[in-house]
Design a protein around this motif. Structure first.
Motif, PDB file in Angstrom:
ATOM      1  N   LEU A 202       0.819  -1.214   0.000  1.00 65.98           N
ATOM      2  CA  LEU A 202       0.000   0.000   0.000  1.00 65.98           C
ATOM      3  C   LEU A 202       0.854   1.264   0.000  1.00 65.98           C
ATOM      4  O   LEU A 202       0.569   2.215  -0.739  1.00 65.98           O
ATOM      5  CB  LEU A 202      -0.924  -0.013   1.212  1.00 65.98           C
ATOM      6  CG  LEU A 202      -1.901   1.156   1.343  1.00 65.98           C
ATOM      7  CD1 LEU A 202      -2.792   1.247   0.111  1.00 65.98           C
ATOM      8  CD2 LEU A 202      -2.751   1.012   2.603  1.00 65.98           C
ATOM      9  N   SER A 203       1.909   1.290   0.796  1.00 65.20           N
ATOM     10  CA  SER A 203       2.757   2.489   0.856  1.00 65.20           C
ATOM     11  C   SER A 203       3.412   2.757  -0.489  1.00 65.20           C
ATOM     12  O   SER A 203       3.520   3.914  -0.919  1.00 65.20           O
ATOM     13  CB  SER A 203       3.826   2.327   1.939  1.00 65.20           C
ATOM     14  OG  SER A 203       4.649   1.206   1.662  1.00 65.20           O
TER      15      SER A 203
ATOM     16  N   LEU B 231       0.693   4.088  -2.962  1.00 65.46           N
ATOM     17  CA  LEU B 231       0.374   5.496  -2.721  1.00 65.46           C
ATOM     18  C   LEU B 231       1.512   6.400  -3.171  1.00 65.46           C
ATOM     19  O   LEU B 231       1.278   7.509  -3.660  1.00 65.46           O
ATOM     20  CB  LEU B 231       0.081   5.708  -1.234  1.00 65.46           C
ATOM     21  CG  LEU B 231      -1.210   5.085  -0.700  1.00 65.46           C
ATOM     22  CD1 LEU B 231      -1.262   5.180   0.812  1.00 65.46           C
ATOM     23  CD2 LEU B 231      -2.433   5.735  -1.325  1.00 65.46           C
TER      24      LEU B 231
ATOM     25  N   VAL C 253      -1.159  11.150   2.940  1.00 68.63           N
ATOM     26  CA  VAL C 253      -1.854   9.915   3.298  1.00 68.63           C
ATOM     27  C   VAL C 253      -0.851   8.776   3.407  1.00 68.63           C
ATOM     28  O   VAL C 253      -0.881   7.961   4.344  1.00 68.63           O
ATOM     29  CB  VAL C 253      -2.944   9.575   2.258  1.00 68.63           C
ATOM     30  CG1 VAL C 253      -3.494   8.171   2.480  1.00 68.63           C
ATOM     31  CG2 VAL C 253      -4.074  10.590   2.326  1.00 68.63           C
ATOM     32  N   ARG C 254       0.049   8.713   2.447  1.00 67.63           N
ATOM     33  CA  ARG C 254       1.064   7.655   2.443  1.00 67.63           C
ATOM     34  C   ARG C 254       1.949   7.729   3.687  1.00 67.63           C
ATOM     35  O   ARG C 254       2.259   6.712   4.321  1.00 67.63           O
ATOM     36  CB  ARG C 254       1.897   7.790   1.175  1.00 67.63           C
ATOM     37  CG  ARG C 254       2.943   6.694   1.013  1.00 67.63           C
ATOM     38  CD  ARG C 254       4.316   7.289   1.176  1.00 67.63           C
ATOM     39  NE  ARG C 254       5.330   6.261   1.151  1.00 67.63           N
ATOM     40  CZ  ARG C 254       6.470   6.330   1.799  1.00 67.63           C
ATOM     41  NH1 ARG C 254       6.750   7.391   2.523  1.00 67.63           N
ATOM     42  NH2 ARG C 254       7.363   5.345   1.715  1.00 67.63           N
TER      43      ARG C 254
ATOM     44  N   VAL D  14       0.063   6.432   6.660  1.00 71.59           N
ATOM     45  CA  VAL D  14      -0.063   4.973   6.609  1.00 71.59           C
ATOM     46  C   VAL D  14       1.238   4.316   7.064  1.00 71.59           C
ATOM     47  O   VAL D  14       1.226   3.340   7.829  1.00 71.59           O
ATOM     48  CB  VAL D  14      -0.442   4.517   5.182  1.00 71.59           C
ATOM     49  CG1 VAL D  14      -0.312   2.995   5.047  1.00 71.59           C
ATOM     50  CG2 VAL D  14      -1.864   4.936   4.847  1.00 71.59           C
TER      51      VAL D  14
ATOM     52  N   MET E  65      -5.614   3.412   6.251  1.00 76.36           N
ATOM     53  CA  MET E  65      -5.804   4.315   5.121  1.00 76.36           C
ATOM     54  C   MET E  65      -7.054   5.169   5.320  1.00 76.36           C
ATOM     55  O   MET E  65      -7.069   6.344   4.945  1.00 76.36           O
ATOM     56  CB  MET E  65      -5.889   3.534   3.811  1.00 76.36           C
ATOM     57  CG  MET E  65      -5.898   4.439   2.583  1.00 76.36           C
ATOM     58  SD  MET E  65      -5.482   3.598   1.046  1.00 76.36           S
ATOM     59  CE  MET E  65      -6.903   2.515   0.857  1.00 76.36           C
TER      60      MET E  65
ATOM     61  N   GLU F  55     -11.308  -2.387   5.099  1.00 76.22           N
ATOM     62  CA  GLU F  55     -10.205  -2.685   6.021  1.00 76.22           C
ATOM     63  C   GLU F  55     -10.671  -3.591   7.154  1.00 76.22           C
ATOM     64  O   GLU F  55      -9.958  -4.522   7.553  1.00 76.22           O
ATOM     65  CB  GLU F  55      -9.643  -1.382   6.587  1.00 76.22           C
ATOM     66  CG  GLU F  55      -8.900  -0.523   5.555  1.00 76.22           C
ATOM     67  CD  GLU F  55      -8.555   0.850   6.084  1.00 76.22           C
ATOM     68  OE1 GLU F  55      -7.607   1.446   5.571  1.00 76.22           O
ATOM     69  OE2 GLU F  55      -9.252   1.336   7.004  1.00 76.22           O
TER      70      GLU F  55
END
Length: 407
Positions: free
Chosen positions: A86-87, A90, A109-110, A113, A119, A142
């Motif tokens: 996810l990181s 993003l 946002v990243r 996280v 998120m 999630e």
């Protein structure tokens, strides 16, 4: 401050990469060390964002475009399905965005996280970019472990919303061009032709009727006080725009739009399609129906639809079925909608039934948008005829009186 693209390694041998904002490489190393990582490489990254800086200034005062959010969710869905962390996903998406403001938001946002927030929590800090619908669907994914499926639902939701808006805007483009051209021609006539005719009437000493005096006064004002006329026009437009944004103004506009023959059908079908599509996406993503109704009430545009969903959420909370709570609003929702929701409740397929209703009304909006131009064309022609006729009669009537006086 500059942005660095880095690679780093933890004490356990775990490797990571991404972007970080820092004054220099020494500060970057300190930031990563505080996070438990040792920097292995750092490259200065410059984002190429075209356009005059003034555009960046105005970006602060507007929200994130729907097209930007759609592209973000679509790409995030693809990366999540491909197993990209996810990181990292993003990080890549922050570099892909055309809007600098949205790119900065995704970067933030990243970072959140990476620091341990979910998120949905990180997105909740930026309501100007991520709506309640967006955040609650991500949160549901999630909690249930179905984030990839939720992203698919969210992608479909935003795609349909984007299509609806595009079709409505496309249908209104022709009337907007006609009205703009009519205003432009009218201004030219008032500023170039009318003052000359006014001088002629004054020399001849013609007794002018009220309508002619009104046209001449408007033309003279535009010709001699144009530096006041145009700011005044934009001020009136701004005041009108602010007025319709007030609770009373929105109440009047939304009530009026449901009573006008041509517009009412479009408003009803568009809000029904948006309501059923949003509710279907939320329920299918695992959001409780009461919360789904509360969120959907903030998504639809018309105030009467919002009120119906807010009241329905309270009734459903107390145990009433959704179909029963919507029966009081048959002037908003066609009977077919209520009946199909009732069938969905009986079969336990409310989410999929709402999706089918949404597809039907989205098709209806498409068909209505295609025929909207042919419907509005005679109305516009009539409007143009009335304006031209008023102008012609106002200017010809004194000439006719003058000719009659010589007979």
């Amino acid at each position: 401050m500059p942005t660095y693209f880095y690679t780093a390694i933890s004490s356990k041998g775990e490797r990571t990469s991404g972007t970080e904002i820092a004054k220099n490489e020494h500060e970057l190393a300190r930031i990563l060390r505080d996070k438990g990582y040792l920097t292995t490489s750092a490259v200065l990254h410059e984002k190429k964002r075209g356009g005059f800086h003034l555009f960046g200034f105005f970006e602060k005062f507007r929200g994130v475009a729907l097209s930007e959010r759609l592209l973000f969710v679509r790409n995030l869905n693809v990366m999540a399905a491909s197993g990209v962390p996810l990181s990292r996903a993003l990080d890549v998406l922050a570099l892909q965005t055309k809007s600098k403001r949205f790119g900065d938001i995704v970067t933030n946002v990243r970072e959140r996280v990476v620091q341990g927030q979910t998120m949905s929590q990180a997105m909740g800090v930026h309501p100007e970019a991520f709506s309640e619908l967006f955040i609650n669907m991500i949160k549901a994914g999630e909690e249930s472990g179905t984030l990839e499926e939720v992203l698919s639902h969210l992608t479909l939701q935003l795609e349909r919303e984007y299509d609806l808006r595009s079709k409505i805007k496309g249908a209104l483009m022709y009337p907007a061009v006609i009205v703009t051209a009519m205003i432009g021609v009218g201004v030219l006539m008032l500023t170039l032709v009318v003052p000359k005719l006014a001088d002629t009437f004054e020399e001849l000493g013609v007794d002018l009727p009220l309508t002619t005096r009104l046209v001449i006064a408007t033309g003279t004002f535009l010709a001699e006080r144009w530096y006041l006329a145009f700011p005044l026009f934009f001020l009136l437009v701004f005041l009108f725009w602010r007025a319709i944004k007030t609770p009373m103004g929105k109440q009047i506009i939304d009530t009026w739009s449901l009573k006008v023959p041509v517009i009412s059908g479009i408003i009803q079908k568009t809000n029904t399609a948006l309501m059923t599509r949003t509710l279907s996406s939320l329920i299918s993503s695992g959001v409780p129906i009461v919360r789904a109704l509360e969120i959907t009430s903030q998504v639809v545009g018309n105030l009467h639809f919002r009120e119906s969903l807010s009241v329905s959420s309270e009734k459903v909370r107390k145990g009433t079925k959704l179909s029963a709570s919507l029966k009081e609003y048959e002037y908003l929702y066609p009977l077919m909608v209520i009946q199909m929701i009732e069938v969905g409740e009986e079969t336990g397929e409310t989410g999929s039934m709402l999706a089918k209703i949404a597809e039907f009304f989205e098709g209806e909006v498409t068909n209505t948008a295609k025929s909207l131009t042919s419907i509005l064309e005679p109305i516009l022609m009539l409007l143009v005829g009335i304006v031209v006729g008023f102008f012609a009669i106002s200017m010809i009537q004194p000439m006719y009186s003058l000719i009659s006086g010589f007979q």
